[in-house]
Design a protein around this motif. Structure first.
Motif, PDB file in Angstrom:
ATOM      1  N   ASN A 336     -67.634  24.186 -36.618  1.00 64.51           N
ATOM      2  CA  ASN A 336     -66.430  23.876 -37.711  1.00 64.51           C
ATOM      3  C   ASN A 336     -65.363  24.461 -37.057  1.00 64.51           C
ATOM      4  O   ASN A 336     -65.120  25.689 -36.827  1.00 64.51           O
ATOM      5  N   ARG A 337     -64.344  23.477 -37.355  1.00 58.06           N
ATOM      6  CA  ARG A 337     -62.904  24.085 -36.854  1.00 58.06           C
ATOM      7  C   ARG A 337     -61.973  23.199 -38.019  1.00 58.06           C
ATOM      8  O   ARG A 337     -62.243  22.616 -38.816  1.00 58.06           O
ATOM      9  N   SER A 338     -60.652  24.002 -38.179  1.00 63.46           N
ATOM     10  CA  SER A 338     -59.637  23.620 -38.823  1.00 63.46           C
ATOM     11  C   SER A 338     -59.525  22.017 -38.859  1.00 63.46           C
ATOM     12  O   SER A 338     -59.361  21.347 -37.705  1.00 63.46           O
ATOM     13  N   THR A 339     -59.462  21.237 -39.988  1.00 65.25           N
ATOM     14  CA  THR A 339     -59.436  19.841 -40.048  1.00 65.25           C
ATOM     15  C   THR A 339     -58.228  19.342 -39.443  1.00 65.25           C
ATOM     16  O   THR A 339     -58.093  18.016 -39.516  1.00 65.25           O
ATOM     17  N   GLY A 340     -56.975  20.233 -39.595  1.00 67.66           N
ATOM     18  CA  GLY A 340     -55.698  19.689 -39.310  1.00 67.66           C
ATOM     19  C   GLY A 340     -55.317  18.567 -40.451  1.00 67.66           C
ATOM     20  O   GLY A 340     -55.716  18.752 -41.734  1.00 67.66           O
ATOM     21  N   SER A 341     -54.935  17.233 -40.135  1.00 70.80           N
ATOM     22  CA  SER A 341     -54.619  16.211 -40.769  1.00 70.80           C
ATOM     23  C   SER A 341     -55.661  15.175 -40.900  1.00 70.80           C
ATOM     24  O   SER A 341     -55.515  14.108 -41.514  1.00 70.80           O
ATOM     25  N   TYR A 431     -59.622  27.190 -51.200  1.00 70.76           N
ATOM     26  CA  TYR A 431     -58.715  26.191 -50.213  1.00 70.76           C
ATOM     27  C   TYR A 431     -57.302  26.039 -50.573  1.00 70.76           C
ATOM     28  O   TYR A 431     -56.497  26.236 -49.921  1.00 70.76           O
ATOM     29  N   GLY A 432     -57.142  25.730 -51.997  1.00 74.86           N
ATOM     30  CA  GLY A 432     -55.866  25.513 -52.495  1.00 74.86           C
ATOM     31  C   GLY A 432     -55.331  24.139 -52.002  1.00 74.86           C
ATOM     32  O   GLY A 432     -56.056  23.368 -51.297  1.00 74.86           O
ATOM     33  N   VAL A 437     -54.023  19.781 -45.295  1.00 76.73           N
ATOM     34  CA  VAL A 437     -53.401  19.989 -44.171  1.00 76.73           C
ATOM     35  C   VAL A 437     -54.012  20.979 -42.995  1.00 76.73           C
ATOM     36  O   VAL A 437     -53.386  21.789 -42.422  1.00 76.73           O
ATOM     37  N   GLY A 438     -55.268  21.028 -43.306  1.00 72.92           N
ATOM     38  CA  GLY A 438     -55.885  22.004 -42.306  1.00 72.92           C
ATOM     39  C   GLY A 438     -56.539  23.244 -42.805  1.00 72.92           C
ATOM     40  O   GLY A 438     -57.005  24.100 -42.031  1.00 72.92           O
ATOM     41  N   GLY A 439     -56.522  23.432 -44.205  1.00 75.16           N
ATOM     42  CA  GLY A 439     -56.936  24.577 -44.697  1.00 75.16           C
ATOM     43  C   GLY A 439     -58.475  24.799 -44.929  1.00 75.16           C
ATOM     44  O   GLY A 439     -59.014  25.903 -44.966  1.00 75.16           O
ATOM     45  N   ALA A 440     -59.122  23.750 -44.608  1.00 73.92           N
ATOM     46  CA  ALA A 440     -60.684  23.663 -44.629  1.00 73.92           C
ATOM     47  C   ALA A 440     -61.026  23.597 -43.212  1.00 73.92           C
ATOM     48  O   ALA A 440     -60.393  23.139 -42.368  1.00 73.92           O
ATOM     49  N   GLU A 441     -62.278  23.548 -42.989  1.00 70.55           N
ATOM     50  CA  GLU A 441     -63.059  23.534 -41.773  1.00 70.55           C
ATOM     51  C   GLU A 441     -64.098  22.643 -41.695  1.00 70.55           C
ATOM     52  O   GLU A 441     -64.784  22.266 -42.845  1.00 70.55           O
ATOM     53  N   SER A 442     -64.289  21.571 -40.711  1.00 71.96           N
ATOM     54  CA  SER A 442     -65.251  20.726 -40.480  1.00 71.96           C
ATOM     55  C   SER A 442     -65.439  20.549 -39.089  1.00 71.96           C
ATOM     56  O   SER A 442     -64.873  21.241 -38.215  1.00 71.96           O
ATOM     57  N   ASN A 443     -66.603  19.648 -38.791  1.00 71.70           N
ATOM     58  CA  ASN A 443     -66.780  19.416 -37.239  1.00 71.70           C
ATOM     59  C   ASN A 443     -66.875  17.886 -36.888  1.00 71.70           C
ATOM     60  O   ASN A 443     -66.565  16.944 -37.657  1.00 71.70           O
ATOM     61  N   LEU A 444     -66.848  17.784 -35.591  1.00 71.12           N
ATOM     62  CA  LEU A 444     -66.581  16.397 -35.072  1.00 71.12           C
ATOM     63  C   LEU A 444     -67.754  15.533 -35.517  1.00 71.12           C
ATOM     64  O   LEU A 444     -67.545  14.330 -36.012  1.00 71.12           O
ATOM     65  N   TRP A 445     -68.921  15.992 -35.776  1.00 71.40           N
ATOM     66  CA  TRP A 445     -70.311  15.248 -36.147  1.00 71.40           C
ATOM     67  C   TRP A 445     -69.912  14.477 -37.659  1.00 71.40           C
ATOM     68  O   TRP A 445     -70.043  13.463 -37.627  1.00 71.40           O
ATOM     69  N   SER A 536     -54.195  21.597 -36.092  1.00 70.91           N
ATOM     70  CA  SER A 536     -54.043  23.009 -36.777  1.00 70.91           C
ATOM     71  C   SER A 536     -53.219  23.782 -36.665  1.00 70.91           C
ATOM     72  O   SER A 536     -52.403  23.663 -35.800  1.00 70.91           O
ATOM     73  N   PHE A 537     -52.945  24.535 -37.627  1.00 65.69           N
ATOM     74  CA  PHE A 537     -51.833  25.822 -37.699  1.00 65.69           C
ATOM     75  C   PHE A 537     -52.096  26.536 -36.414  1.00 65.69           C
ATOM     76  O   PHE A 537     -53.137  27.065 -36.121  1.00 65.69           O
ATOM     77  N   GLY A 538     -50.903  26.875 -35.740  1.00 67.92           N
ATOM     78  CA  GLY A 538     -50.862  27.611 -34.647  1.00 67.92           C
ATOM     79  C   GLY A 538     -51.275  26.876 -33.427  1.00 67.92           C
ATOM     80  O   GLY A 538     -51.749  27.526 -32.373  1.00 67.92           O
TER      81      GLY A 538
END
Length: 783
Positions: A336-341, A431-432, A437-445, A536-538
């Motif tokens: 799980n990584r930041s989803t970005g956009s 999350y707010g 804009v990437g405040g949540a996490e998901s994975n490629l699958w 993602s941020f950063g």
């Protein structure tokens, strides 16, 4: 006959009992399963091509029992070990007598008379001592094995469990270890080499015993020639083949997939949905980009390719060929990584599906602060107002956040449950608005699964005459024997309608492509792909996910430890990989238009809203619910004098002399940014000086935001610097007067920016223009 048996039992009951006991013992003397050794986990393609394996728990390379013995090896092993194999009942009396005679003469065991069947029994008994009593046991069990199994089954058992030197057990592993080939590709010479090894497995040690091994192999080839199994030309060519000189490594085509499947299917032979040819091509592309990315200290990448129609995984790359210092063993596909956009298309489709957004409707792109949250676009610029489909294509953050607030954070969070994004497991408040804009996490699958569900919705809608399936967002398939269960056909959509999804894909198709591929739409052979990047941020995560009618391709790039790197963006890093991967796949047609879920309406050319009476319109398709949206708020009918330079009203101009014209006008803050990017935009003309002004909003703050905290900046010399206040005005030429807490601080004209140095604390900023228009803003100043 039955009566004779009864008479025999009555006359000799003890003998009958002894015979019966012996027969029962004989019947049950052989266990149902001869071999219980742990086996390696073997992962193959649906056609049986090996893509990877994990060693058995006892440290032996022992594959699960083979399905079939290759014909060449079968003839070699029978010719070498047991030429009477297909004639004897499990043992060969002639061979046993000859062996016994030689052993007695030598005073020790120098020759064995065991058949292949007996050798299978000996292997299953873990090499008991070679005594005559043990031989007797093997003989009994061998005959029992012959009764219960076919000759072909016995050969399979032998080929699967015979030792081939070192920790190599079985023909399947031996073929890979010594020749780097699957068994069915072995030549006669290679098959003969392997056939002599179980008799003396130590001969195979690379670089040693070559002469003895060669002698045994060639003797077997001569036997094959004598028995007319091979012809003389094959014999001569086989003699010229060299012996193996070094061990080969097993294929590691998809190592992370092997690890994943081994957790659930340990010790089994598993056939997957992976395309071996495509997987190898994808591996080469990943390696090529990895070599470039690591120059920027970016070491990890994951790629997933799904077949949309059956949801089978056709390529699975869990990571780059990096090293352990950079987490090469981590399967990023499941991380799980930041989803970005990457969630923005879901919001875009949701709002269109509910009739709350039209494809080209202008949305606000202005400096924004919502409950202390201050989203910014990636380039930190603003457009003022931008068509919704362009905002999605450009992946603008500010419009996305404002749309999410308008749609409802909790509402959108609840709808995400439909897609089963396992990484998004907290409530909306956690999350707010940063969720989009990437405040949540998901994975490629899960993300690829979701995009495949959208694509599948469009395909099924077309195939079923405008119906949906209840389980469109089904889990991707990894095992060849499984198939996706899409559920039942229904008239109700599961998530979003086909029309909204198609329009979303249309917007995503227009995303600016990576450098070198910008002119794609001017070529007839170009691929039509709906795709989305994310950063993602950063700069910790770079995403690119693309969709066609037949495939979903997902790419993640970054560092597994979360370290961000400059220039690591979805567009710069992940998108080039995405398009290289799509170039490996068959070109497909674009999705057909789902007419039954769309309506043709007239919208304002400039604003994208439903057309009223005051704008030039154009025809376009919108979702059925889009016909209920409000008409354009930005076009109005204004009244001008005969020169058309000034606005007038009844206080200064007779109605008969007025010129009435429709006008496109944005609110002040939107207009301020919009006109810098749109040279043809015309602000509303000023009122003629003799007219009574109508109340209108002519000014708005750019900085500071409402109820915000402003920190006074420090220079390199440690001194406190001024902070710059900024507003937008409908008429930049107007003079604007600035006050802090009713104390005049200055006047501006044209460029309305005022540097001030207030004391720390709470202040009221007041701005007045020449016409008496006033705006106020409360701020908290801190050092």
């Amino acid at each position: 006959m039955l009566q004779k048996i009864k008479d025999y039992i009555n006359k000799r009951p003890k003998r009958f009992v002894i015979i019966a006991v012996l027969l029962i013992w004989y019947f049950f003397s052989l266990p149902n399963r001869l071999f219980n050794d742990p086996t390696a986990t073997v992962i193959e393609t649906s056609t049986g091509e090996l893509i990877g394996a994990k060693i058995a728990s006892d440290g032996q390379w022992r594959f699960p029992e083979t399905d079939s013995v290759p014909e060449k090896f079968k003839k070699c092993i029978v010719a070498f070990e047991d030429q009477q194999f297909y004639r004897h009942p499990g043992f060969n009396p002639v061979a046993m007598a000859q062996a016994m005679q030689e052993n007695i003469g030598a005073g020790k065991i120098v020759r064995g008379g065991s058949t292949i069947t007996q050798q299978v029994i000996r292997l299953s008994r873990k090499g008991k001592g070679r005594t005559y009593f043990e031989k007797f046991k093997e003989l009994i069990l061998s005959t029992r094995l012959e009764i219960g199994r076919s000759k072909e089954d016995i050969l399979k058992l032998y080929a699967s469990h015979a030792p081939f030197g070192g920790n190599v057990v079985g023909i399947d592993m031996a073929a890979w270890r010594y020749f780097g080939l699957p068994t069915y590709q072995l030549s006669w010479a290679e098959s003969a080499t392997l056939a002599v090894l179980p008799n003396a497995p130590s001969l195979i040690y690379p670089g040693k015993n070559q002469n003895k091994l060669l002698e045994k192999r060639n003797r077997l080839l001569q036997t094959l020639l004598n028995h007319q199994v091979i012809d003389s030309l094959t014999y001569q060519l086989s003699l010229k083949e060299s012996l193996p000189q070094k061990p080969y490594f097993l294929p590691q085509t998809a190592p992370h997939l092997v690890d994943r499947l081994a957790k659930k299917h340990n010790g089994q032979r598993i056939r997957t949905t992976i395309s071996a040819t495509l997987q190898k091509q994808v591996n080469r592309i990943v390696k090529k980009h990895y070599e470039t990315l690591k120059q920027n200290e970016v070491y990890n990448m994951a790629v997933l390719i799904l077949d949309v129609k059956n949801r089978k995984v056709v390529s699975y790359v869990g990571n780059t060929p990096t090293d352990k210092n950079h987490q090469k063993d981590v399967d990023i596909i499941l991380a799980n990584r930041s989803t970005g956009s990457t969630l923005k298309p879901l919001l875009y489709a949701a709002m269109m599906d509910k009739g709350e957004l039209l494809p080209e409707q202008l949305v606000s792109d202005i400096p924004t602060v919502i409950a202390g949250y201050n989203p910014k676009n990636f380039d930190e610029s603003y457009s003022g107002a931008v068509p919704a489909n362009r905002a999605l294509a450009r992946s603008l953050n500010v419009p996305a956040v404002r749309l999410l607030q308008e749609y409802g954070l909790q509402r959108f969070r609840d709808e995400l449950n439909t897609f089963k994004l396992k990484g998004i497991r907290y409530n909306a408040d956690h999350y707010g608005l940063s969720l989009i804009v990437g405040g949540a996490e998901s994975n490629l699958w899960d993300l690829c699964k979701t995009y495949a569900g959208f694509s599948g919705t469009l395909n099924h809608y077309q195939e079923t005459s405008s119906e949906y399936y209840t389980n469109e967002f089904v889990e991707p398939i990894l095992l060849a024997e499984e198939s996706a269960d899409f559920g039942k056909k229904i008239s109700q959509k599961q998530a979003y309608g086909a029309g909204s999804i198609w329009l979303t894909f249309e917007a995503m198709k227009k995303v600016n492509r990576p450098e070198g591929d910008e002119a794609w739409e001017f070529y007839d052979s170009s691929r039509e792909i709906a795709w989305k990047t994310g950063t993602s941020f950063g700069n910790r995560d770079a995403w690119a996910i693309g969709v066609s009618q037949e495939y979903v391709v997902g790419v993640w790039i970054g560092n597994a430890d979360g370290e961000g790197r400059a220039e690591l963006t979805g567009l710069n890093a992940a998108a080039p990989v995405l398009f290289d991967l799509f170039n490996l796949l068959p070109n497909t047609k674009w999705f057909p238009i789902p007419y039954d879920d769309l309506a043709k309406v007239t919208v304002c050319t400039k604003s994208g809203f439903l057309a009223g009476n005051n704008c030039k319109g154009k025809q376009m398709y919108v979702p059925l619910s889009g016909t209920r949206t409000k008409s354009c708020p930005f076009h109005q009918l204004i009244h001008l004098d005969t020169t058309k330079k000034y606005r007038v009203n009844s206080s200064c101009e007779p109605v008969a002399k007025m010129v009435h014209e429709p006008w496109f006008a944005l609110p002040p803050l939107q207009e301020y940014f919009f006109k810098t990017n749109n040279a043809d935009y015309k602000s509303l003309p000023p009122y003629r000086t003799d007219c009574t002004k109508e109340i209108q909003q002519r000014m708005d703050f750019i900085f500071p935001k409402a109820n915000s905290t402003v920190y006074l900046p420090k220079g390199f010399d440690g001194k406190i610097n001024e902070v710059v206040l900024k507003i937008a005005h409908k008429n930049p030429e107007s003079q604007v007067f600035w006050y802090i807490d009713d104390k005049f601080v200055g006047v501006t004209k044209q460029f309305h920016e005022m540097p001030v140095l207030p004391e720390p604390g709470r202040h009221v900023i007041t701005v007045l223009d020449e016409m008496g228009n006033e705006i106020k803003r409360i701020i908290e100043v801190k050092q």
